[in-house]
Design an enzyme around this catalytic site. Structure first.
Site, short mmCIF file in Angstrom:
data_model
loop_
_atom_site.label_atom_id
_atom_site.label_comp_id
_atom_site.label_asym_id
_atom_site.label_seq_id
_atom_site.Cartn_x
_atom_site.Cartn_y
_atom_site.Cartn_z
N HIS A 83 2.72 3.31 -9.06
CA HIS A 83 2.63 1.86 -9.30
C HIS A 83 3.89 1.36 -10.01
CE1 HIS A 83 -1.33 1.97 -7.71
NE2 HIS A 83 -1.89 2.59 -8.73
N LEU A 138 11.89 -19.99 -4.25
CA LEU A 138 10.83 -19.16 -3.67
C LEU A 138 9.51 -19.40 -4.40
CD1 LEU A 138 10.17 -16.65 -1.76
CD2 LEU A 138 10.51 -15.24 -3.80
N ASP A 150 0.83 -1.20 0.00
CA ASP A 150 0.00 0.00 0.00
C ASP A 150 0.87 1.26 0.00
OD1 ASP A 150 -2.30 1.48 0.03
OD2 ASP A 150 -2.73 1.17 2.16
C1 FPP Z 1 -2.02 0.03 -3.36
O1 FPP Z 1 -1.52 1.34 -3.24
C2 FPP Z 1 -1.39 -0.63 -4.49
C3 FPP Z 1 -2.06 -1.22 -5.52
C4 FPP Z 1 -3.52 -1.26 -5.61
C5 FPP Z 1 -1.33 -1.81 -6.64
C6 FPP Z 1 -0.15 -2.66 -6.30
C7 FPP Z 1 0.64 -2.78 -7.51
C8 FPP Z 1 1.97 -2.71 -7.59
C9 FPP Z 1 2.86 -2.64 -6.43
C10 FPP Z 1 2.56 -2.70 -8.94
C11 FPP Z 1 3.43 -3.81 -9.31
C12 FPP Z 1 2.96 -5.15 -8.90
C13 FPP Z 1 3.33 -6.28 -9.52
C14 FPP Z 1 2.93 -7.59 -8.98
C15 FPP Z 1 4.14 -6.25 -10.74
P1 FPP Z 1 -2.50 2.56 -3.43
O2 FPP Z 1 -2.51 2.91 -4.87
O3 FPP Z 1 -3.83 2.21 -2.84
O4 FPP Z 1 -1.79 3.66 -2.61
P2 FPP Z 1 -2.47 4.83 -1.78
O5 FPP Z 1 -3.11 4.19 -0.57
O6 FPP Z 1 -1.32 5.68 -1.41
O7 FPP Z 1 -3.45 5.51 -2.68
#
Ligand code: FPP
Length: 238
Positions: free
Chosen positions: A29, A123, A12
Site C-alpha cells: 500500500h 485536475l 488493485d
Molecule cells: C487494492 O489492492 C488496494 C487497496 C484496497 C488500497 C488502495 C490504496 C492505495 C493505493 C494506497 C494509497 C492511496 C491513496 C489515495 C493515498 P489489494 O490490496 O486488494 O491487492 P491484492 O489484490 O494484490 O491483494
C-alpha cells in the site's frame, strides 16, 4: 478544465506486489501511494481533467484490522504530505464515500485538504474512501424520494454526496483496473454506464505514466457510440 477525460481507477494489486517480495501487505500500500503521486502528476498532460481513485471500498472493512489501520494511517499521512503539492499544481481534491466511520483526525485531514485545494483548476482529483456505489445510489435515491423522479443530472448531483468540491458525480469516460482482475467491485456503477473499460495486469505499485498513457491511447482508439450506429452507417443512411 472539466472538458477533459474523466478517468477512474481501481487500484488493485498492492497486496500481491508486497507478498511476491516477502513484504507485509502494508508495504504494498505504501508503494501504491507513490503510484498515486505518479498518476496525479501524469494525468493533466494526457488530457485527463477528472481522476477518481478507488482507495478503500466499504467492503474493505472486512480486511484484517492491522491492514485497515495501516491504510487509514497511510491516507492521513499522505494527505498531510501532499496538500502543499496539490495546491501548487492546481489539483482540487474531493472525497467521495461515507465519512462517519473514519477516524476524527482523518476526517479533519480530508476536510482541510478539500478546503485548501478548492481553487485548483488543473485536475479534479476524487478519492473514494469507504465507498460503495450501491450504497451511494441507495442514499441518493432516499434523498430524492418524495420530490418526484430526479433527472439524470439532478441524480448525479445527489450522488456526489457531501463534498463541497464535488458538485456532481460526473460520468466516467475511461475506467482502468490494474492487477489483472476484470470486475467493477461496486465502483461508480451509475457513473460508468458508458465508460470504456481497460484492464491491465500491471500491479498498482508498478503503475506509472507509460501505463496511464497506454490506457488513454486505448481509450482514444475506441469508438464511443452511446447506442448510436457507427458514423459511416449514419452518413450512408442520411
Ligand atoms: C487494492 O489492492 C488496494 C487497496 C484496497 C488500497 C488502495 C490504496 C492505495 C493505493 C494506497 C494509497 C492511496 C491513496 C489515495 C493515498 P489489494 O490490496 O486488494 O491487492 P491484492 O489484490 O494484490 O491483494
Amino acid at each position: 478544465m472539466r472538458d477533459g477525460i474523466h478517468a477512474a481507477v481501481i487500484m488493485d494489486g498492492n497486496g500481491r506486489w508486497a507478498t511476491r517480495r516477502g513484504l507485509p501487505r502494508a508495504a504494498g500500500h505504501r508503494r501504491g501511494a507513490r503510484a498515486v503521486r505518479r498518476t496525479v502528476e501524469a494525468a493533466p498532460d494526457l488530457g485527463i481533467s477528472t481522476l477518481t481513485l478507488f482507495a478503500f471500498s466499504s467492503d474493505n472493512w472486512r480486511r484484517p484490522p492491522e491492514e485497515v489501520g495501516a491504510l487509514m494511517d497511510l491516507f492521513e499521512r499522505y494527505l498531510k504530505q501532499e496538500i502543499g503539492r496539490c495546491v501548487e499544481e492546481g489539483v482540487r481534491v474531493a472525497f467521495v464515500g461515507r465519512r462517519e466511520r473514519l477516524s476524527e483526525p482523518l476526517r479533519r485531514a480530508m476536510l482541510r485538504t478539500e478546503r485548501e485545494t478548492a481553487a485548483g483548476e488543473v485536475l479534479d482529483l476524487r478519492i473514494a474512501v469507504d465507498y460503495s456505489a450501491r450504497d451511494a445510489i441507495l442514499e441518493a435515491a432516499r434523498r430524492c424520494s418524495g420530490a418526484g423522479p430526479a433527472s439524470r443530472e439532478e441524480f448525479s448531483r445527489e450522488l456526489a454526496g457531501e463534498s463541497a468540491n464535488a458538485e456532481r458525480s460526473p460520468d466516467v469516460d475511461l475506467l482502468i483496473r490494474t492487477g489483472g482482475e476484470q470486475r467493477l467491485s461496486d465502483f461508480l456503477l451509475w457513473e460508468a454506464a458508458y465508460a470504456e473499460l481497460v484492464f491491465t495486469p500491471v500491479l498498482w505499485p508498478d503503475f506509472g505514466k507509460d501505463d496511464l498513457a497506454a490506457a488513454v491511447r486505448e481509450f482514444r482508439r475506441r469508438e464511443r457510440r452511446f447506442g448510436r450506429v457507427p458514423e459511416p452507417v449514419a452518413a450512408a443512411a442520411g
